[in-house]
Design a protein around this motif. Structure first.
Motif, PDB file in Angstrom:
ATOM      1  N   VAL A 170     -66.636-160.393  16.456  1.00 42.56           N
ATOM      2  CA  VAL A 170     -67.916-160.023  15.860  1.00 42.56           C
ATOM      3  C   VAL A 170     -67.669-159.189  14.605  1.00 42.56           C
ATOM      4  O   VAL A 170     -66.919-158.210  14.652  1.00 42.56           O
ATOM      5  N   VAL A 171     -68.292-159.577  13.510  1.00 44.25           N
ATOM      6  CA  VAL A 171     -68.193-158.815  12.264  1.00 44.25           C
ATOM      7  C   VAL A 171     -69.587-158.307  11.915  1.00 44.25           C
ATOM      8  O   VAL A 171     -70.520-159.093  11.741  1.00 44.25           O
ATOM      9  N   TYR A 172     -69.712-156.989  11.842  1.00 46.76           N
ATOM     10  CA  TYR A 172     -70.966-156.374  11.432  1.00 46.76           C
ATOM     11  C   TYR A 172     -70.931-156.081   9.937  1.00 46.76           C
ATOM     12  O   TYR A 172     -69.861-155.787   9.383  1.00 46.76           O
ATOM     13  N   PRO A 173     -72.090-156.114   9.275  1.00 45.87           N
ATOM     14  CA  PRO A 173     -72.124-155.643   7.895  1.00 45.87           C
ATOM     15  C   PRO A 173     -71.578-154.220   7.826  1.00 45.87           C
ATOM     16  O   PRO A 173     -71.966-153.356   8.617  1.00 45.87           O
ATOM     17  N   GLY A 174     -70.661-153.976   6.901  1.00 48.59           N
ATOM     18  CA  GLY A 174     -70.085-152.646   6.771  1.00 48.59           C
ATOM     19  C   GLY A 174     -68.781-152.455   7.495  1.00 48.59           C
ATOM     20  O   GLY A 174     -68.132-151.411   7.322  1.00 48.59           O
ATOM     21  N   ASP A 175     -68.361-153.410   8.331  1.00 49.83           N
ATOM     22  CA  ASP A 175     -66.993-153.370   8.855  1.00 49.83           C
ATOM     23  C   ASP A 175     -66.029-153.569   7.687  1.00 49.83           C
ATOM     24  O   ASP A 175     -66.438-153.958   6.590  1.00 49.83           O
ATOM     25  N   PHE A 176     -64.749-153.316   7.926  1.00 44.86           N
ATOM     26  CA  PHE A 176     -63.773-153.456   6.844  1.00 44.86           C
ATOM     27  C   PHE A 176     -62.906-154.682   7.075  1.00 44.86           C
ATOM     28  O   PHE A 176     -62.466-154.932   8.203  1.00 44.86           O
ATOM     29  N   ILE A 177     -62.666-155.452   6.016  1.00 50.36           N
ATOM     30  CA  ILE A 177     -61.849-156.654   6.065  1.00 50.36           C
ATOM     31  C   ILE A 177     -60.562-156.415   5.288  1.00 50.36           C
ATOM     32  O   ILE A 177     -60.591-155.943   4.147  1.00 50.36           O
ATOM     33  N   LEU A 178     -59.422-156.740   5.922  1.00 47.39           N
ATOM     34  CA  LEU A 178     -58.134-156.635   5.247  1.00 47.39           C
ATOM     35  C   LEU A 178     -57.355-157.914   5.495  1.00 47.39           C
ATOM     36  O   LEU A 178     -57.294-158.406   6.631  1.00 47.39           O
ATOM     37  N   ALA A 179     -56.758-158.466   4.433  1.00 51.85           N
ATOM     38  CA  ALA A 179     -55.966-159.692   4.564  1.00 51.85           C
ATOM     39  C   ALA A 179     -54.829-159.685   3.553  1.00 51.85           C
ATOM     40  O   ALA A 179     -54.968-159.169   2.446  1.00 51.85           O
ATOM     41  N   ASP A 180     -53.711-160.261   3.979  1.00 51.58           N
ATOM     42  CA  ASP A 180     -52.569-160.459   3.091  1.00 51.58           C
ATOM     43  C   ASP A 180     -51.834-161.716   3.538  1.00 51.58           C
ATOM     44  O   ASP A 180     -52.416-162.562   4.236  1.00 51.58           O
TER      45      ASP A 180
END
Length: 237
Positions: free
Chosen positions: A178-188
């Protein structure tokens, strides 16, 4: 395997100033997803890694606050998607657009949407579906994580149904995250991960500590210390 992540505090429940949000994003750009994943495991939040099918197609790193957009496969007449344009125009600086809603085989994110979002300060996109214009996205140096590439447009085939509401994304260790607005996304290069808004600062501080230990271990090994002795001195990471 759990069906979905346990719900955390909603992202919009915690408010930060734009300067604080920007500083946190810049600090996250200096840590790896692997370290963040380990920190989340240690904190008892081990099911926030996203599916390995979501990979970095453009840019070197993706980091930002989740701005969620949801859609569905559905035939419709006309030449545009008004709600999609409304959703795209709502994104703010340091935010990552997070697209959910299937759409197998079609693209619903490309260069022109990226240009519009960049004008508003967007930090990138995470698309559980198709993208196109990859060559141009690379020239823009706009970070995009996506499930696949497709030249086939979404108009008439896939449409936006809502935005800035919780969405599901496929998980690495659970069927859905579940992703809520305002959660943080990190990818590499190693993958993508979601950090619930309520624990962002704690996760970041611990990931920075782990990163500093890794740097010290690399330097020690480079100076001739054995791996076993380095781990004994600095601790395991």
């Amino acid at each position: 395997m759990p069906a979905t992540t346990a719900p955390e505090q909603k992202g919009t429940d915690i408010q930060r100033t734009p300067a604080q949000s920007s500083e946190i994003r810049q600090r996250f750009l200096a840590v790896d997803t692997a370290n963040v994943a380990d920190v989340l495991d240690d904190m008892g939040h081990g099911n926030y890694g996203l599916s390995p099918r979501l990979t970095l197609h453009t840019g070197s790193r993706l980091a930002g606050w989740a701005y969620t957009i949801q859609g569905e496969m559905a035939p419709y007449p006309g030449t545009g998607d008004a709600l999609k344009m409304q959703a795209c125009n709502g994104i703010s600086p340091d935010e990552v657009s997070v697209w959910s809603g299937g759409g197998e085989g079609v693209c619903y994110f490309g260069e022109l949407i990226a240009l519009g979002m960049m004008q508003r300060g967007s930090a990138g996109a995470l698309v559980d579906g198709g993208i196109r214009d990859v060559r141009w996205l690379r020239q823009l140096d706009f970070p995009v994580v996506a499930a696949f590439r497709s030249a086939i447009q979404s108009i008439g085939r896939w449409r936006v149904t809502g935005f800035q509401a919780p969405v599901y994304l496929p998980g690495a260790t659970t069927a859905r995250v579940v992703v809520y607005p305002g959660d943080f996304i990190l990818a590499d290069e190693d993958g993508a991960i979601v950090i619930p808004n309520s624990i962002v600062e704690d996760v970041l501080a611990k990931a920075e500590e782990m990163t500093a230990r890794e740097v010290a271990i690399r330097e020690a090994i480079g100076n001739g210390l054995s791996l076993a002795d380095a781990l004994k001195q600095f601790g395991h990471v």
